[in-house]
Design an enzyme around this catalytic site. Structure first.
Site, mmCIF file in Angstrom:
data_model
loop_
_atom_site.group_PDB
_atom_site.id
_atom_site.type_symbol
_atom_site.label_atom_id
_atom_site.label_comp_id
_atom_site.label_asym_id
_atom_site.label_seq_id
_atom_site.Cartn_x
_atom_site.Cartn_y
_atom_site.Cartn_z
ATOM 1 N N HIS A 19 0.821 -1.217 0.000
ATOM 2 C CA HIS A 19 0.000 0.000 0.000
ATOM 3 C C HIS A 19 0.855 1.268 0.000
ATOM 4 O O HIS A 19 0.423 2.301 -0.498
ATOM 5 C CB HIS A 19 -0.978 -0.035 1.182
ATOM 6 C CG HIS A 19 -1.990 -1.136 1.035
ATOM 7 N ND1 HIS A 19 -2.614 -1.751 2.084
ATOM 8 C CD2 HIS A 19 -2.478 -1.757 -0.091
ATOM 9 C CE1 HIS A 19 -3.441 -2.684 1.637
ATOM 10 N NE2 HIS A 19 -3.376 -2.704 0.323
ATOM 11 N N HIS A 42 -7.474 -7.857 -8.197
ATOM 12 C CA HIS A 42 -7.785 -8.746 -7.066
ATOM 13 C C HIS A 42 -8.061 -7.838 -5.875
ATOM 14 O O HIS A 42 -7.166 -7.570 -5.060
ATOM 15 C CB HIS A 42 -6.615 -9.679 -6.772
ATOM 16 C CG HIS A 42 -6.300 -10.639 -7.877
ATOM 17 N ND1 HIS A 42 -5.788 -10.253 -9.084
ATOM 18 C CD2 HIS A 42 -6.437 -11.994 -7.946
ATOM 19 C CE1 HIS A 42 -5.624 -11.317 -9.859
ATOM 20 N NE2 HIS A 42 -6.009 -12.391 -9.187
ATOM 21 N N SER A 100 -6.624 -1.980 -0.878
ATOM 22 C CA SER A 100 -6.178 -1.228 -2.062
ATOM 23 C C SER A 100 -7.321 -0.458 -2.743
ATOM 24 O O SER A 100 -7.095 0.667 -3.207
ATOM 25 C CB SER A 100 -5.472 -2.162 -3.042
ATOM 26 O OG SER A 100 -6.247 -3.308 -3.324
ATOM 27 N N GLU A 118 -13.275 -8.706 -8.110
ATOM 28 C CA GLU A 118 -13.155 -9.603 -6.959
ATOM 29 C C GLU A 118 -14.070 -10.798 -7.209
ATOM 30 O O GLU A 118 -15.235 -10.626 -7.553
ATOM 31 C CB GLU A 118 -13.556 -8.847 -5.670
ATOM 32 C CG GLU A 118 -13.674 -9.698 -4.425
ATOM 33 C CD GLU A 118 -12.418 -10.531 -4.097
ATOM 34 O OE1 GLU A 118 -11.300 -9.991 -4.070
ATOM 35 O OE2 GLU A 118 -12.588 -11.749 -3.886
ATOM 36 N N ASP A 144 -13.122 -12.409 -13.093
ATOM 37 C CA ASP A 144 -11.712 -12.786 -13.020
ATOM 38 C C ASP A 144 -10.848 -11.566 -13.399
ATOM 39 O O ASP A 144 -11.005 -10.993 -14.483
ATOM 40 C CB ASP A 144 -11.466 -13.944 -13.998
ATOM 41 C CG ASP A 144 -10.043 -14.419 -13.945
ATOM 42 O OD1 ASP A 144 -9.786 -15.473 -13.368
ATOM 43 O OD2 ASP A 144 -9.153 -13.696 -14.479
ATOM 44 N N GLY A 145 -9.949 -11.212 -12.509
ATOM 45 C CA GLY A 145 -9.156 -9.996 -12.710
ATOM 46 C C GLY A 145 -8.199 -10.084 -13.889
ATOM 47 O O GLY A 145 -7.927 -9.075 -14.547
ATOM 48 N N ASP A 165 -2.782 -8.313 -7.545
ATOM 49 C CA ASP A 165 -2.481 -8.715 -6.165
ATOM 50 C C ASP A 165 -3.170 -10.041 -5.824
ATOM 51 O O ASP A 165 -4.034 -10.102 -4.950
ATOM 52 C CB ASP A 165 -2.963 -7.588 -5.227
ATOM 53 C CG ASP A 165 -2.672 -7.889 -3.772
ATOM 54 O OD1 ASP A 165 -1.755 -8.696 -3.487
ATOM 55 O OD2 ASP A 165 -3.367 -7.311 -2.903
HETATM 56 C C1 LIG Z 1 -4.571 -10.540 -1.526
HETATM 57 S S1 LIG Z 1 -6.292 -10.344 -1.680
HETATM 58 C C2 LIG Z 1 -6.492 -8.705 -2.276
HETATM 59 C C3 LIG Z 1 -6.129 -7.609 -1.330
HETATM 60 C C4 LIG Z 1 -6.316 -6.220 -1.877
HETATM 61 N N1 LIG Z 1 -5.727 -6.057 -3.199
HETATM 62 C C5 LIG Z 1 -5.718 -5.183 -0.948
HETATM 63 O O1 LIG Z 1 -4.524 -4.846 -1.081
HETATM 64 O O2 LIG Z 1 -6.444 -4.682 -0.092
HETATM 65 C C6 LIG Z 1 -6.655 -11.275 -3.128
HETATM 66 C C7 LIG Z 1 -8.131 -11.298 -3.487
HETATM 67 O O3 LIG Z 1 -8.271 -11.806 -4.811
HETATM 68 C C8 LIG Z 1 -9.467 -12.551 -4.906
HETATM 69 N N2 LIG Z 1 -9.290 -13.396 -6.101
HETATM 70 C C9 LIG Z 1 -8.657 -14.592 -6.205
HETATM 71 N N3 LIG Z 1 -8.566 -14.954 -7.498
HETATM 72 C C10 LIG Z 1 -9.139 -13.950 -8.228
HETATM 73 C C11 LIG Z 1 -9.294 -13.713 -9.623
HETATM 74 N N4 LIG Z 1 -8.838 -14.587 -10.545
HETATM 75 N N5 LIG Z 1 -9.906 -12.572 -10.026
HETATM 76 C C12 LIG Z 1 -10.355 -11.673 -9.100
HETATM 77 N N6 LIG Z 1 -10.233 -11.839 -7.762
HETATM 78 C C13 LIG Z 1 -9.618 -12.963 -7.335
HETATM 79 C C14 LIG Z 1 -9.550 -13.257 -3.574
HETATM 80 O O4 LIG Z 1 -10.886 -13.610 -3.279
HETATM 81 C C15 LIG Z 1 -8.984 -12.194 -2.614
HETATM 82 O O5 LIG Z 1 -10.016 -11.422 -2.051
#
Ligand SMILES: C[S@@+](CC[C@H](N)C(=O)[O-])C[C@H]1O[C@@H](n2cnc3c(N)ncnc32)[C@H](O)[C@@H]1O
Length: 279
Positions: A19, A42, A100, A118, A144-145, A165
């Site tokens: 961050h 993500h 984030s 997400e 999907d991100g 992320d």
């Molecule tokens: C490490 S966390 C994110 C934290 C956030 N970026 C932050 O810094 O506050 C990863 C997130 O990605 C989600 N996730 C996992 N695979 C994903 C995908 N292919 N596309 C989107 N989200 C996904 C998970 O459910 C989880 O909430």
């Protein structure tokens, strides 16, 4: 089925590094008037209560953001991040920690565009609720991100910051990060891409930085280890940020912050930091 929930880890040492780098990059984006896109592939839940059952269960924030809280000797480049945390937390007590998406929405301007992806149904619902009053500049998608990068890039304004992320709970995240970046750079070569990397003993985690260094672009690699790696140790000894097309100001800012953070967040006498740039 995704089991990772960021609420267990919010505010830990890895969030501090990630961050801080995100904040420094967003501040740099704001130095030009032209609007930009922030794509958070993500996104997580957006904001986290420090006294939630999940956060208290692991207590990871205690050796993370709580060690920075109320320090009077902050390196200057960390000030904007800490100021944002106070706005998020609602004052001088550490009650809430921003994810984030919250930081992106805080720093981005009215004309900028924000897109948060997400997949987890609980977290995407929290994210939607958090940003329900944001209006048209912000979109939350249960998508999907990595796929979203294909659809969103290049942005119409040709200015953009992408945060990638993943939790790496699925091994395919490692090759997907590299493939998504390769593809994105073909379509949007000038974008700024921030990738979070865990420092883990696994083969995949150890190989990822070198794969990213081979991408055809300028890059910066910043790592922060809070303890030395041991064979027995489970979990992360630290984390890193890999920034493609980094702002020119980022290296100097991190040179000031990383030694201070490595000392403050150390969990043993092998805590360390590293900063490298392409070339
Ligand atoms: C490490 S966390 C994110 C934290 C956030 N970026 C932050 O810094 O506050 C990863 C997130 O990605 C989600 N996730 C996992 N695979 C994903 C995908 N292919 N596309 C989107 N989200 C996904 C998970 O459910 C989880 O909430």
């Amino acid at each position: 089925m995704l089991s990772y929930r960021h609420a267990f880890h919010a505010g830990n040492h890895a969030d501090v590094l990630k961050h801080l780098v995100l904040t420094l990059c967003l501040q740099h984006m704001n130095t030009k008037e032209k609007p930009y896109l922030v794509l958070d592939t993500h996104a997580g839940a957006g904001i986290y209560a420090i006294d939630s059952e999940q956060a208290r269960k692991t207590g990871e924030y205690i050796d993370g953001i709580a060690r920075l809280w109320n320090r009077s000797d902050l390196p200057a480049p960390m000030q904007a991040y800490m100021d944002a945390l106070q706005v998020c937390g609602g004052g001088l007590k550490l009650k809430r920690y921003p994810g984030s998406p919250w930081l992106a929405a805080h720093f981005a301007r009215a004309g900028d565009t924000l897109r948060f992806c997400e997949l987890h149904s609980t977290d995407v619902a929290l994210l939607r609720r958090q940003f329900r009053d944001e209006g048209r500049r912000l979109k939350v998608e249960q998508q999907d991100g990595f796929d979203a990068m294909k659809a969103a890039l290049p942005p119409p304004s040709r200015r953009g910051l992408v945060l990638i992320d993943p939790s790496y709970e699925i091994k395919s995240d490692y090759p997907r990060v590299v493939a998504a970046l390769k593809d994105a750079l073909k379509r949007f070569a000038t974008g700024t891409y921030l990738v979070w990397l865990p420092c883990l003993p696994s083969i995949e985690a150890r190989a990822l930085p070198d794969k990213l260094r081979k991408l055809p672009a300028d890059w910066l690699y910043a790592s922060l280890s809070v303890r030395g790696p041991t064979k027995e140790a489970r979990g992360m000894s630290g984390s890193a940020m890999f920034v493609v097309n980094p702002p020119w100001t980022l290296n100097a800012a991190l040179e000031e912050c990383l030694p201070w953070l490595a000392t403050l967040l150390a969990q043993d006498d092998r805590a360390s930091w590293e900063l490298q740039v392409a070339g």
